[in-house]
Design a protein around this motif. Sequence first.
Motif: not given
Length: 198
Positions: A54-55, A63-64, A96-99, A72-74
Amino acid sequence: VTVDAVTIERVRAELGELPAIQKTRLQAQYGLTAYDASVLSRQGRAFVAYFEAVVKECGDAKEATNWTMNDLLSTLNERKLDIQACPLSPQSLGELISEIKAIGLNKQRAREVYAVMLDGLTAKQAIDKLSFKVVADESQLLELVRKAIAANPKAVADFKKGKVKAADAIKGFVMRETKGMAKTEVVQQLVMQELAKE
């Protein structure tokens, strides 16, 4: 029993990265806190590999960390899945994080996008499906900020008395007017700029 050095090295290689070493590396390589590194490490090597992918995709370790450790864990816990069966690839989560950063989605809207992505959509597809269009036009936002200031005289008075949190009422007004789609940092900047003139 004597074990030769070659056998020791082979066994060590098969063991992979040990948790204590992994935690130290995560802190050094990604600037994580000891707590975050520990939580990630406790999830196992496959989870750490997911996090690192992800990073690599988004370039933002903080953010990752937040998205993998919280959302994600949830999701994995709720669905009783392990990371290998995750419905979202690390590349998708990174996208998603980039967006989020590129268009300025707030956390609530970003979570809505995330939920739709769990059905197999990319971040862009999910954003389109939800018809999320972020309001970033400064002149449009400035007009809303001025309207918010006029509608919240008590918040303005409190702000002048040094209650910085009072500005949140004005920001909240703008966010409601734009249905949560105003670019947060632009709203923040304009609110502070206009309040300084009052």
